[in-house]
Design an enzyme around this catalytic site. Structure first.
Site, PDB file in Angstrom:
ATOM      1  N   ASN A  80      -3.014  44.762  50.124  1.00 41.14           N
ATOM      2  CA  ASN A  80      -1.343  44.444  51.469  1.00 41.14           C
ATOM      3  C   ASN A  80      -1.959  46.083  51.601  1.00 41.14           C
ATOM      4  OD1 ASN A  80       0.934  43.643  52.255  1.00 41.14           O
ATOM      5  ND2 ASN A  80       0.931  42.779  50.402  1.00 41.14           N
ATOM      6  N   ARG A  81      -0.484  46.899  51.752  1.00 39.84           N
ATOM      7  CA  ARG A  81      -0.302  47.549  52.978  1.00 39.84           C
ATOM      8  C   ARG A  81       0.045  48.840  52.593  1.00 39.84           C
ATOM      9  NH1 ARG A  81       0.786  42.636  55.939  1.00 39.84           N
ATOM     10  NH2 ARG A  81       0.120  42.507  57.508  1.00 39.84           N
ATOM     11  N   HIS A 106      -5.364  45.939  53.094  1.00 42.58           N
ATOM     12  CA  HIS A 106      -6.375  45.411  52.460  1.00 42.58           C
ATOM     13  C   HIS A 106      -7.392  46.476  52.155  1.00 42.58           C
ATOM     14  CE1 HIS A 106      -4.036  41.506  51.647  1.00 42.58           C
ATOM     15  NE2 HIS A 106      -4.392  41.025  53.004  1.00 42.58           N
ATOM     16  N   HIS A 180      -7.954  36.377  48.010  1.00 49.69           N
ATOM     17  CA  HIS A 180      -7.686  36.418  49.120  1.00 49.69           C
ATOM     18  C   HIS A 180      -7.725  34.874  49.481  1.00 49.69           C
ATOM     19  CE1 HIS A 180      -5.008  36.571  52.715  1.00 49.69           C
ATOM     20  NE2 HIS A 180      -5.143  38.570  52.660  1.00 49.69           N
ATOM     21  N   GLY A 181      -7.750  33.592  48.291  1.00 50.20           N
ATOM     22  CA  GLY A 181      -7.078  31.950  49.288  1.00 50.20           C
ATOM     23  C   GLY A 181      -6.943  31.929  49.919  1.00 50.20           C
ATOM     24  N   TYR A 182      -7.145  30.778  50.561  1.00 49.60           N
ATOM     25  CA  TYR A 182      -6.686  30.287  51.386  1.00 49.60           C
ATOM     26  C   TYR A 182      -6.293  29.061  51.066  1.00 49.60           C
ATOM     27  CZ  TYR A 182      -6.596  33.906  55.086  1.00 49.60           C
ATOM     28  OH  TYR A 182      -6.158  34.945  55.885  1.00 49.60           O
ATOM     29  N   ASP A 253       5.038  36.200  54.590  1.00 46.77           N
ATOM     30  CA  ASP A 253       4.377  37.096  54.155  1.00 46.77           C
ATOM     31  C   ASP A 253       4.347  38.185  53.246  1.00 46.77           C
ATOM     32  OD1 ASP A 253       1.859  38.680  54.233  1.00 46.77           O
ATOM     33  OD2 ASP A 253       1.440  39.195  55.974  1.00 46.77           O
ATOM     34  N   GLU A 319      -1.737  35.679  46.450  1.00 49.61           N
ATOM     35  CA  GLU A 319      -1.817  36.890  45.797  1.00 49.61           C
ATOM     36  C   GLU A 319      -1.440  37.231  45.349  1.00 49.61           C
ATOM     37  OE1 GLU A 319      -2.500  38.777  49.565  1.00 49.61           O
ATOM     38  OE2 GLU A 319      -2.620  36.621  50.847  1.00 49.61           O
TER      39      GLU A 319
END
Length: 354
Positions: A80-81, A106, A180-182, A253, A319
């Site tokens: 994340n940030r 990330h 980080h699976g989509y 998000d 996530e």
């Protein structure tokens, strides 16, 4: 066929070889790459027993580096940030290489998703597994301490994928790793919007963000907002509802607050269901936060596996992680790791079909 296959999977532009480990049981098949310790494919049965690949990715390793989208990757040192690309630890300010405007996303420009990990161990048997490791040197992207990190992927139980991260450091530092699976439970061989999936999140609060997607306050209640997934609903139901938070992120998000500290054991955090295929994903985790991302920045400029153009909403990310910007927020669950202590993060992805 069950068991493990280890194979050469391609070569990067710099000449480095990428290996793959394929784990198989009677119900699941997963391919893990040494590049980014990422999950390149995950095949899961639908209600009729038909297997499909349910994660976004690429067919060649260099594509993951040419356009960084974190498909299936291990994220670190901090997911994340981080606000202002810096944090203060024990009175010392550590500046991290920014890669998201003035912030860090990330782990910085060369995060763990862009590294070649080492295969440490493979385990045959009814619950096949692979463990990969990475050494992040002191000062990597600006983070203090030499960090020894590992991730173990295991196919367990009837239809479970277990992901366990571990890390130690020789200096005080901050750590927040995630997968980080989509996911598109309908199958990525022929993409259709994953925003039609039905989602339920076991949380009562979330973290609102500013225009820079950094939390700008403390947790706020979900009830009465488009973020209320306390009862299962299609992700798309409130996705276009006029709301400042949805405008900031172009959709979902945001971090959903599961607890105020890491838990001793994984517990149910979210349930994702695809009504068309019947596939169901239950996510259990010991982490305090769950970032829910509705694939807002997938802009149709990427061709993924199976020659599919990837468009907004074609996948959903769940996530498990520390709360975003935790190193700068003493009111958030701590992301600190001291020498002699061990970081551990375990999440379980439990699949079924209805």
């Amino acid at each position: 066929m069950t068991g493990i296959v280890r194979e050469h999977w391609g070569t990067l532009a710099n000449g480095d070889a990428v290996e793959a480990v394929v784990l198989r049981t009677h119900k699941l098949e997963m391919r893990v790459l040494t590049l980014g310790a990422l999950v390149q494919s995950l095949r899961v049965p639908d209600r009729n027993g038909t297997l499909a690949d349910i994660v976004l990715g690429h067919d060649a390793p260099q594509a993951y580096l040419d356009k960084r989208q974190f498909f299936g990757a291990a994220i670190g040192r901090f997911s994340n940030r981080l606000d202002g690309a810096a944090f203060v630890l024990d009175g010392k300010r550590h500046s991290i290489e920014s890669n998201d405007g003035d912030n860090v996303l990330h782990g910085g420009p060369e995060g763990f998703d862009r590294k070649l990990w080492r295969i440490d161990q493979v385990e045959e048997g009814a619950e096949p597994a692979v463990t990969l490791s990475l050494v992040s040197p002191d000062g990597d992207q600006g983070f203090p301490g030499t960090l020894h990190a590992s991730v173990t992927y295991r196919l367990a139980g009837e239809s479970e994928v277990s992901i366990t991260f571990e890390a130690t450091s020789d200096q005080p530092t901050v750590v927040g790793l995630t997968h980080h699976g989509y996911f598109n439970l309908g199958g990525v061989e022929a993409l259709a919007p994953a925003t039609s999936h039905v989602l339920q999140v076991e949380a009562t609060h979330f973290l609102p963000v500013g225009a820079n997607l950094i939390p700008h306050g403390g947790p706020e209640p979900l009830v009465g907002t488009p973020f209320d997934f306390g009862e299962a609903k299609p992700i798309e139901r409130d996705l276009r509802r006029a709301n400042a938070q949805l405008l900031h992120a172009r959709g979902y998000d945001h971090c959903f607050c599961l607890s105020d500290a890491p838990q001793a054991e994984p517990r149910l955090a979210a349930t994702l269901q695809d009504p068309r295929s019947g596939r169901v994903l239950q996510l259990l985790t010991d982490q305090p936060g769950l970032q829910v991302y509705s694939g807002n920045m997938l802009d149709g400029s990427t061709v993924g596996k199976y020659n599919q153009i990837i468009r907004p909403g074609d996948a959903v990310c769940l996530e498990p992680q520390a709360w975003p910007d935790a190193p700068n927020r003493h009111d958030f669950p701590s992301a600190r790791l001291d020498p002699g202590a061990a970081y551990r993060h375990r999440s379980v992805y439990r699949f079924s079909a209805r």
